[in-house]
Design a protein around this motif. Structure first.
Motif: not given
Length: 406
Positions: A148, A184-188, A219, A221-222, A224, A259
């Motif tokens: 990621y 972290k693996r997802e946007s947060y 913010s 943005n994560m 792959q 993405q």
């Protein structure tokens, strides 16, 4: 009864007086007046807005704490705590020499105590107030989960206003907020506190500065990641008489992020390097991002590829042709062609020594193509059909075309 009350009245008054005096003596013996000392009592500053209204800021030079000696009954002295003291410096009373009176009181006991202080005034320095805007830079700490990448890191708001003494604000290099991207693996989103750094990269004391936002939202943005081959091809032709003999580049693989649906479209990253008219060895860096066509980003540490190309000078051989040794192709039936040459047409041929040694003038098959040509004197380029690994200059000659009927 009256006689009993007034009998020996003087003696009775004297006895009462002595009793009161004895009570006072006993009281003073049991709870005498003593002194006590307290050090480093913090001085509270009030009416600071008075200076702000004049676009001034201050810095305390001395007098931010005060030592006091208190004289009072022992019972009071023994009960006193530092929190009972009130030391006030009213900045609205600033003198022309930038001094402010310090008033120390103990509200709990009022006039029952006598206070002496070693410092009577607080001394300050004044400076112009300066306000400046800075972009908020977002930096990450921690290690992102393998596979990621933390791409867009944005702050809301992304501009912050910093106020303070002019000399202090002038030292500011950047305002930074930190976010932790560990695991972290997802946007947060998360809340972060701005930090101010000077031009030496050192964290500045925020107590000397005023920021119009105590915290901001960040913010992240994560995306792959994916590792794909990097393919670089050569295009073009080196200068006449030269060829490339070796071509190397690094890296052979790069890491991209995006993405999942975009990453699936990318099997490799490819690009071209132009060697037209080159005649010396090449050592150059090219921007890999110029080769990326899909909606992905390059996250490799090296954003450039290093290219090394060896360009060699070829051996030469001179060959001459008579005009009648040059084939005339596609000459219209109604035209006659006259090649305007004195005697010979000279051609310079390039190649490896071994290939040139085996080459004869008849191996090149010189010709001029007259397709779609009309009468007149024109310049034409002589064409050849050389063997592989043979290079040559295509000379031009003047040809006069005349109507055969004329």
């Amino acid at each position: 009864m009256k006689e009993k009350l007034t009998k020996n009245l003087g003696l009775k008054i004297l006895s009462l007086f002595m009793a009161i005096l004895l009570w006072i003596v006993i009281l003073n013996v049991e709870d005498p007046v003593v002194t006590g000392e307290w050090n480093d009592i913090q001085v509270t500053k009030i009416n600071e807005n008075v200076l702000g209204q004049k676009d001034k800021v201050y810095d305390v030079i001395s007098g931010d704490t005060v030592d006091v000696t208190v004289k009072a009954k022992r019972s009071i002295i023994e009960s006193l705590r530092p929190s009972d003291f009130q030391a006030i410096a009213d900045l609205s009373e600033l003198s022309i020499v930038n001094a402010v009176p310090i008033v120390v009181t103990i509200p709990k006991y009022g006039e029952a105590v006598e206070i002496k202080q070693n410092t009577l005034t607080m001394k300050v320095s004044l400076e112009n107030l300066k306000t400046e805007q800075f972009r908020i830079d977002v930096v990450t700490k921690g290690t992102v989960t393998e596979g990621y990448y933390a791409k867009d890191k944005t702050s809301s708001p992304n501009i912050i206003q910093v106020s303070g003494a002019e000399s202090v604000v002038n030292k500011i290099k950047e305002v930074v907020v930190e976010v932790n991207v560990s695991n972290k693996r997802e946007s947060y989103e998360e809340e972060a506190i701005p930090k101010v750094y000077d031009k030496n990269g050192s964290l500045m004391d925020s107590s000397n500065l005023t920021l119009n936002y105590e915290s901001v939202m960040v913010s992240v943005n994560m995306l792959q990641t994916k590792t794909v081959p990097l393919i670089i091809n050569l295009k073009g032709t080196p200068y006449n008489g030269y060829k490339y003999s070796d071509f190397k580049y690094e890296p052979k693989k790069v890491v991209i992020a995006g993405q999942p649906e975009e990453l699936d479209k990318v099997k490799y990253i490819s690009g071209e390097y132009n060697i037209d008219y080159k005649r010396t060895d090449i050592e150059e860096e090219v921007n890999i991002t110029d080769f990326i066509k899909n909606d992905v980003i390059l996250i490799d540490e090296n954003q450039s590829a290093v290219i090394n190309i060896n360009i060699e000078k070829l051996d030469t051989k001179d060959i001459s042709y008579k005009s009648n040794e040059i084939e005339l192709r596609n000459l219209p039936e109604d035209l006659n062609a006259t090649l305007n040459v004195e005697e010979f047409v000279d051609v310079v041929v390039y190649g490896e020594a071994e290939a040139l040694a085996a080459l004869s003038k008849y191996s090149l098959h010189p010709y001029i193509d007259f397709a779609d040509t009309k009468a007149g004197t024109k310049i034409f380029q002589i064409q050849f059909s050389p063997p592989e690994e043979i290079y040559l200059s295509n000379p031009s000659i003047s040809v006069t075309l005349e109507n055969s009927s004329g």
